[in-house]
Design a protein around this motif. Structure first.
Motif, PDB file in Angstrom:
ATOM      1  N   VAL A 173       0.861  -1.201   0.000  1.00 30.75           N
ATOM      2  CA  VAL A 173       0.000   0.000   0.000  1.00 30.75           C
ATOM      3  C   VAL A 173       0.888   1.240   0.000  1.00 30.75           C
ATOM      4  CG1 VAL A 173      -1.883   1.219   1.152  1.00 30.75           C
ATOM      5  CG2 VAL A 173      -1.760  -1.275   1.301  1.00 30.75           C
ATOM      6  N   GLU A 212      -3.028   5.546  -1.361  1.00 29.86           N
ATOM      7  CA  GLU A 212      -3.826   4.373  -1.732  1.00 29.86           C
ATOM      8  C   GLU A 212      -4.610   3.889  -0.512  1.00 29.86           C
ATOM      9  OE1 GLU A 212      -1.471   2.296  -5.344  1.00 29.86           O
ATOM     10  OE2 GLU A 212      -0.734   1.749  -3.357  1.00 29.86           O
ATOM     11  N   SER A 213      -5.737   3.247  -0.799  1.00 27.18           N
ATOM     12  CA  SER A 213      -6.562   2.748   0.307  1.00 27.18           C
ATOM     13  C   SER A 213      -6.035   1.411   0.790  1.00 27.18           C
ATOM     14  CB  SER A 213      -7.998   2.555  -0.161  1.00 27.18           C
ATOM     15  OG  SER A 213      -8.521   3.791  -0.579  1.00 27.18           O
ATOM     16  N   LEU A 214      -6.198   1.187   2.083  1.00 22.30           N
ATOM     17  CA  LEU A 214      -5.853  -0.129   2.624  1.00 22.30           C
ATOM     18  C   LEU A 214      -6.966  -1.106   2.266  1.00 22.30           C
ATOM     19  CD1 LEU A 214      -4.175   1.981   4.341  1.00 22.30           C
ATOM     20  CD2 LEU A 214      -4.189   0.259   6.132  1.00 22.30           C
ATOM     21  N   ASP A 215      -6.636  -2.394   2.228  1.00 20.52           N
ATOM     22  CA  ASP A 215      -7.630  -3.434   1.961  1.00 20.52           C
ATOM     23  C   ASP A 215      -8.759  -3.320   2.999  1.00 20.52           C
ATOM     24  OD1 ASP A 215      -9.024  -5.897   2.226  1.00 20.52           O
ATOM     25  OD2 ASP A 215      -7.408  -6.924   1.174  1.00 20.52           O
ATOM     26  N   PRO A 216     -10.005  -3.104   2.553  1.00 17.95           N
ATOM     27  CA  PRO A 216     -11.087  -2.878   3.522  1.00 17.95           C
ATOM     28  C   PRO A 216     -11.323  -4.062   4.449  1.00 17.95           C
ATOM     29  CG  PRO A 216     -11.944  -2.950   1.241  1.00 17.95           C
ATOM     30  CD  PRO A 216     -10.454  -3.000   1.147  1.00 17.95           C
ATOM     31  N   LEU A 271      -8.641  -3.867   7.076  1.00 14.55           N
ATOM     32  CA  LEU A 271      -8.935  -2.714   7.933  1.00 14.55           C
ATOM     33  C   LEU A 271     -10.085  -3.018   8.895  1.00 14.55           C
ATOM     34  CD1 LEU A 271      -7.612   0.014   8.095  1.00 14.55           C
ATOM     35  CD2 LEU A 271      -9.165   0.853   6.347  1.00 14.55           C
TER      36      LEU A 271
END
Ligand code: BJW
Ligand code: ZN
Length: 294
Positions: free
Chosen positions: A212, A216-220, A223
């Motif tokens: 990441v 960028e977004s973290l894996d939901p 999370l």
């Protein structure tokens, strides 16, 4: 105001432990290991949040500070989607170097302490889970089972075309990267043509590290799992992280806000320190095994 005198050390320790368990976070964090041990022994659900500092004693440079320079670049300037778009060859050199470095390293006493504590707690019907920002897989190597890797791993790739995620421990990861990626500031950029960088075995698209990057977004799913553990824990350890990168930086302060004891293990204070009940200054390879009694 009541003035309380503790007649014995153990009475004092009991009072402090109770205060900590009740969630009283003092402005000045305690460094009393005996008090921490009491809190730890009473905890049923422990979350350990780790960062680059836990792997420093394995010989892996931290992300910030002097060790964070690769060639003339700050590591945080290369760990971005923009850097990869502008110069995938440079970014792959950086990751190829780090993959090879990490493949030559082993977990240290801090990683082992967490893995042993997890097993011990599990045998007693208690739980310890590691939430790591690290991408080096050293917690897995040490035997940690309850593990959430927030920022991915060095040893997975993701296709920029079809999105497939694959395990990959090859060294070099592509022939063109053999002998490339040296960290010396004088080493010139290898400027490897895109076709010779790691490619997807399914669609021949350009691969990228499955990590990441900033923005960028973290894996939901990861999370969500992390948030569930944080919501349920009754003790949080914050080990070897500068506590400046979000969302991980708000995890431990969030736990402290609901009155749960938080203990930081670091060689220096961080922006998070004043929120925490305990701060143990020193190399976590020494402080952590002592704190966990393993
Ligand atoms: C020892 C020791 C020893 C040494 N013993 N201790 C809210 C507010 C402001 C900004 C943001 C925000 N939310 C999101 C952002 C933007 C951004 C961010 O946080 N920026 C900040 C820098 C301000 N975050 C993101 O972009 C995240 N995405 C996201 O939130 O998506 C939604 C969104 C996007 C944009 C805006 C808003 C929302 C993604 C973050 C991904 C981080 N990725 C990296 C690279 C991973 C791949 C790779 O490694 O190559 O992750 S950056 C880098 O920092 C890496 C690390 O995991 C991470 C944390 O670093 P860490 O582990 O703390 O290491 P160091 O080096 O900083 O610290 C080491 C510590 O150890 C030090 O304290 C030493 O003292 C200590 N130490 N030896 C004990 N022996
Ligand atoms: Zn593909």
């Amino acid at each position: 105001m009541a003035f309380c005198v503790f007649t014995t050390r153990s009475a004092f320790l009991r009072r402090m432990a109770t205060a900590s368990l009740a969630g009283k976070v003092r402005k000045q964090p305690s460094s009393d290991m005996a008090v921490f041990r009491t809190v730890f022994q009473n905890a049923k659900h422990v979350v350990a949040l780790t960062g680059a500092g836990i792997s420093a004693e394995s010989g892996i440079p931290t992300f910030r500070g002097s060790g964070g320079l690769w060639r003339k670049y700050n590591a945080q300037d290369i760990a971005t989607p923009g850097a990869f778009l502008a110069n995938p060859s440079l970014v792959w050199e950086f990751y190829s170097y780090r993959r090879d470095l990490v493949l030559s390293k082993k977990p240290n006493p801090a990683h082992h302490a967490l893995a042993k504590a997890e097993a011990q707690l599990e045998a007693e019907g208690r739980r310890l889970v590691v939430i790591t920002q690290n991408i080096d897989e050293l917690h897995r190597d040490a035997g940690t089972k309850n593990l959430l890797e927030l920022h991915g791993t060095l040893f997975r790739t993701r296709c920029t075309n079809c999105g497939i995620i694959s395990e990959n421990r090859a060294s070099p990861i592509s022939p063109a990267l053999a002998g490339k990626g040296a960290p010396d500031p004088e080493v010139p950029d290898a400027r490897i043509p895109e076709q010779e960088l790691p490619r997807c075995s399914k669609c021949a698209g350009l691969l990228r590290p499955h990590v990441v990057w900033f923005g960028e977004s973290l894996d939901p799913d990861i999370l969500n799992s992390a948030q569930k553990e944080l919501d349920k824990c009754d003790l949080c350890l914050v080990i070897g992280t500068s506590s400046v990168v979000y969302p991980a930086a708000m995890f431990a302060p969030g736990v402290a806000d609901r009155g749960v004891p938080v203990a930081e293990f670091n060689i220096e204070s961080t922006p998070g320190t004043e929120n925490f009940g305990f701060h143990f200054e020193g190399f976590c390879g020494s402080t952590l095994p002592k704190a966990l009694g393993v």
